[in-house]
Write a protein that holds these residues in place. Structure first.
Motif, PDB file in Angstrom:
ATOM      1  N   LEU A 169       0.252 -22.328 -30.024  1.00 49.04           N
ATOM      2  CA  LEU A 169       1.447 -22.895 -30.197  1.00 49.04           C
ATOM      3  C   LEU A 169       1.462 -24.271 -30.077  1.00 49.04           C
ATOM      4  O   LEU A 169       1.791 -25.225 -30.707  1.00 49.04           O
ATOM      5  N   ILE A 170       0.956 -24.692 -28.869  1.00 52.59           N
ATOM      6  CA  ILE A 170       0.886 -25.712 -28.036  1.00 52.59           C
ATOM      7  C   ILE A 170      -0.578 -26.507 -28.841  1.00 52.59           C
ATOM      8  O   ILE A 170      -0.138 -28.117 -29.249  1.00 52.59           O
ATOM      9  N   ASP A 171      -1.444 -26.056 -29.539  1.00 49.22           N
ATOM     10  CA  ASP A 171      -1.955 -26.390 -30.469  1.00 49.22           C
ATOM     11  C   ASP A 171      -1.550 -27.296 -31.845  1.00 49.22           C
ATOM     12  O   ASP A 171      -1.900 -28.242 -32.308  1.00 49.22           O
ATOM     13  N   LYS A 172      -0.535 -27.170 -32.139  1.00 51.58           N
ATOM     14  CA  LYS A 172       0.678 -26.670 -32.693  1.00 51.58           C
ATOM     15  C   LYS A 172       1.998 -28.572 -32.828  1.00 51.58           C
ATOM     16  O   LYS A 172       2.541 -28.000 -33.674  1.00 51.58           O
ATOM     17  N   GLY A 173       1.918 -28.508 -31.635  1.00 48.06           N
ATOM     18  CA  GLY A 173       2.570 -29.935 -31.747  1.00 48.06           C
ATOM     19  C   GLY A 173       3.451 -28.859 -30.365  1.00 48.06           C
ATOM     20  O   GLY A 173       4.575 -29.558 -30.275  1.00 48.06           O
ATOM     21  N   VAL A 174       4.045 -27.464 -29.985  1.00 46.06           N
ATOM     22  CA  VAL A 174       5.043 -26.955 -29.465  1.00 46.06           C
ATOM     23  C   VAL A 174       5.065 -27.482 -27.786  1.00 46.06           C
ATOM     24  O   VAL A 174       3.970 -27.168 -27.292  1.00 46.06           O
ATOM     25  N   ASN A 175       5.998 -27.613 -27.892  1.00 46.50           N
ATOM     26  CA  ASN A 175       6.755 -27.810 -26.784  1.00 46.50           C
ATOM     27  C   ASN A 175       7.831 -27.439 -25.777  1.00 46.50           C
ATOM     28  O   ASN A 175       8.169 -27.281 -24.528  1.00 46.50           O
ATOM     29  N   VAL A 176       8.208 -26.258 -26.840  1.00 48.76           N
ATOM     30  CA  VAL A 176       9.610 -24.985 -26.514  1.00 48.76           C
ATOM     31  C   VAL A 176       9.200 -23.700 -26.971  1.00 48.76           C
ATOM     32  O   VAL A 176       8.717 -23.726 -28.121  1.00 48.76           O
ATOM     33  N   ILE A 177       8.752 -22.871 -25.884  1.00 46.01           N
ATOM     34  CA  ILE A 177       8.234 -22.025 -26.840  1.00 46.01           C
ATOM     35  C   ILE A 177       9.842 -21.006 -25.961  1.00 46.01           C
ATOM     36  O   ILE A 177       9.895 -20.346 -24.612  1.00 46.01           O
ATOM     37  N   PHE A 178      10.317 -20.252 -27.121  1.00 42.58           N
ATOM     38  CA  PHE A 178      11.292 -18.679 -26.742  1.00 42.58           C
ATOM     39  C   PHE A 178       9.988 -17.369 -26.364  1.00 42.58           C
ATOM     40  O   PHE A 178       9.740 -17.217 -27.376  1.00 42.58           O
ATOM     41  N   GLY A 179      10.594 -16.458 -25.271  1.00 40.73           N
ATOM     42  CA  GLY A 179       9.998 -15.286 -25.298  1.00 40.73           C
ATOM     43  C   GLY A 179      10.730 -14.535 -25.498  1.00 40.73           C
ATOM     44  O   GLY A 179      12.525 -14.332 -24.944  1.00 40.73           O
ATOM     45  N   HIS A 180      11.388 -13.598 -26.508  1.00 37.79           N
ATOM     46  CA  HIS A 180      12.439 -13.323 -26.956  1.00 37.79           C
ATOM     47  C   HIS A 180      12.056 -11.674 -26.570  1.00 37.79           C
ATOM     48  O   HIS A 180      12.147 -10.857 -27.139  1.00 37.79           O
ATOM     49  N   SER A 181      12.394 -11.749 -25.458  1.00 39.81           N
ATOM     50  CA  SER A 181      12.427 -10.180 -24.471  1.00 39.81           C
ATOM     51  C   SER A 181      12.147 -10.379 -23.070  1.00 39.81           C
ATOM     52  O   SER A 181      12.140 -11.907 -22.590  1.00 39.81           O
ATOM     53  N   SER A 182      13.180  -9.903 -22.311  1.00 44.37           N
ATOM     54  CA  SER A 182      12.771  -9.705 -20.465  1.00 44.37           C
ATOM     55  C   SER A 182      11.472  -9.625 -20.105  1.00 44.37           C
ATOM     56  O   SER A 182      11.214 -10.406 -19.272  1.00 44.37           O
ATOM     57  N   THR A 183      10.357  -9.065 -20.459  1.00 44.20           N
ATOM     58  CA  THR A 183       9.051  -8.814 -20.258  1.00 44.20           C
ATOM     59  C   THR A 183       8.145 -10.627 -20.108  1.00 44.20           C
ATOM     60  O   THR A 183       7.880 -10.528 -19.274  1.00 44.20           O
ATOM     61  N   TYR A 184       9.034 -10.991 -20.664  1.00 49.43           N
ATOM     62  CA  TYR A 184       8.439 -12.511 -21.056  1.00 49.43           C
ATOM     63  C   TYR A 184       8.348 -13.318 -19.466  1.00 49.43           C
ATOM     64  O   TYR A 184       7.999 -14.420 -19.488  1.00 49.43           O
ATOM     65  N   GLY A 185       9.181 -12.568 -19.032  1.00 49.52           N
ATOM     66  CA  GLY A 185       9.923 -13.562 -17.790  1.00 49.52           C
ATOM     67  C   GLY A 185       8.664 -13.473 -16.673  1.00 49.52           C
ATOM     68  O   GLY A 185       8.047 -14.651 -15.725  1.00 49.52           O
ATOM     69  N   GLU A 186       7.436 -12.485 -16.811  1.00 51.39           N
ATOM     70  CA  GLU A 186       6.238 -11.892 -16.324  1.00 51.39           C
ATOM     71  C   GLU A 186       6.022 -12.409 -16.270  1.00 51.39           C
ATOM     72  O   GLU A 186       4.321 -13.274 -15.817  1.00 51.39           O
TER      73      GLU A 186
END
Length: 317
Positions: free
Chosen positions: A81-98
């Motif tokens: 995603l960063i290679d595509k220029g993304v600098n805001v990433i939503f992790g659509h679940s509680s598991t992404y916190g870890e």
């Protein structure tokens, strides 16, 4: 020399308590990671809608990746995603916190946002639904509508706050009712969820609250086939069975995407755990089935209005 001056300026701003935020031009692209799929008619679909709303409102490129279930998956997806220029990433679940906890320091230029977790950092924000009340109101409907005094709750995980709320709501409206609990320990293990449903239905439960993700639609379909009742979850699931789905506990996930984006734009989204509820228009009750009596509808609507005004459920007053 210029680099040193800029770094010193940033340090002074941080010491002064200023938040360094994005502006519209600085948010190049937005990405979303999903554990399962965006086609689940529930949680994943709501996240996708939020992402599309961001694209339309802010005219930024958006990307999503499905089936991201491990730290290795996240690491690879974030780099792509960063290679595509993304600098805001939503992790659509509680598991992404870890997962974000492990990598966020490596990507200080990225702001990570995820849902329903307790971890936060300078560039990590957790957006939480305060879902006890929605579970309570769903329980009130279930307690009123059961004819066998047997209600079934099949949730993804035991820690879901709506589980406790649902139990309390059933017992408040119908002290004689028994609430049967089962936990799938997965958001998308449809086979296990359906096995648990079959067991509860055989034991006499006639109103069910499937509080999961991918297994909700097929379970509601089976509940309809069996002539029983359901409480929808996350989305207004009345379309899955207008007479069958008594009401739904709706989490407006797409609204939180927009709230987070707006705050990112003006530099006011903190790296904190933030909580949203009925008072923030982040949660509501869905459409009532025509099978729900008018007096029950009025009772629940009054409870919701009182909760919005006071922040207290009937059991707390």
């Amino acid at each position: 020399m210029k680099k040193i001056i800029i770094l010193n300026l940033i340090a002074m701003m941080l010491l002064a308590g200023c938040k360094i935020g994005f502006t519209e031009g600085e948010i190049r692209s937005v990405g979303m990671l999903v554990e399962t799929t965006i086609h689940d008619q529930a949680w994943g679909q709501k996240g996708y809608k939020g992402l599309m709303n961001i694209q339309e409102e802010y005219d930024v490129d958006v990307y999503f990746k499905e089936g991201i279930k491990s730290q290795l998956d996240v690491n690879k997806a974030v780099d792509e995603l960063i290679d595509k220029g993304v600098n805001v990433i939503f992790g659509h679940s509680s598991t992404y916190g870890e997962y974000f906890k492990e990598i966020h320091e490596e990507y200080p230029e990225v702001h990570f946002v995820y849902f329903n977790g307790g971890y936060a950092a300078d560039n990590v924000t957790s957006l939480n639904f305060s879902s006890v009340a929605m579970g309570f109101f769903g329980g009130v409907v279930a307690g009123n509508m059961t004819s066998t005094d047997q209600v079934g709750l099949i949730a993804a995980h035991e820690w879901q706050p709506e589980v406790e709320g649902f139990y309390e709501g059933v017992k408040y409206s119908n002290p004689e009712a028994i609430v049967n609990f089962s936990f799938v320990n997965s958001w998308d293990d449809t086979k296990r969820a359906m096995d648990l449903y079959d067991q509860m239905a055989q034991q006499g439960a006639d109103v069910f609250y499937p509080a999961g993700d991918a297994f909700n639609p097929p379970m509601i379909q089976q509940i309809q086939n069996d002539g029983l009742y359901a409480i929808g979850y996350v989305s207004d699931q009345s379309s899955l069975g207008e007479g069958t789905v008594l009401t739904s506990t709706v989490q407006h996930v797409e609204e939180l995407y927009m709230i987070a984006m707006e705050k990112l734009m003006d530099g006011s989204l903190p790296g904190e755990v933030l909580t949203f509820d009925f008072q923030d228009d982040a949660i509501s009750m869905g459409k009532f089935s025509p099978n729900v009596p008018e007096n029950v509808r009025e009772e629940v609507n009054q409870m919701v209005n009182t909760y919005i005004e006071t922040g207290k459920l009937p059991t707390q007053r």
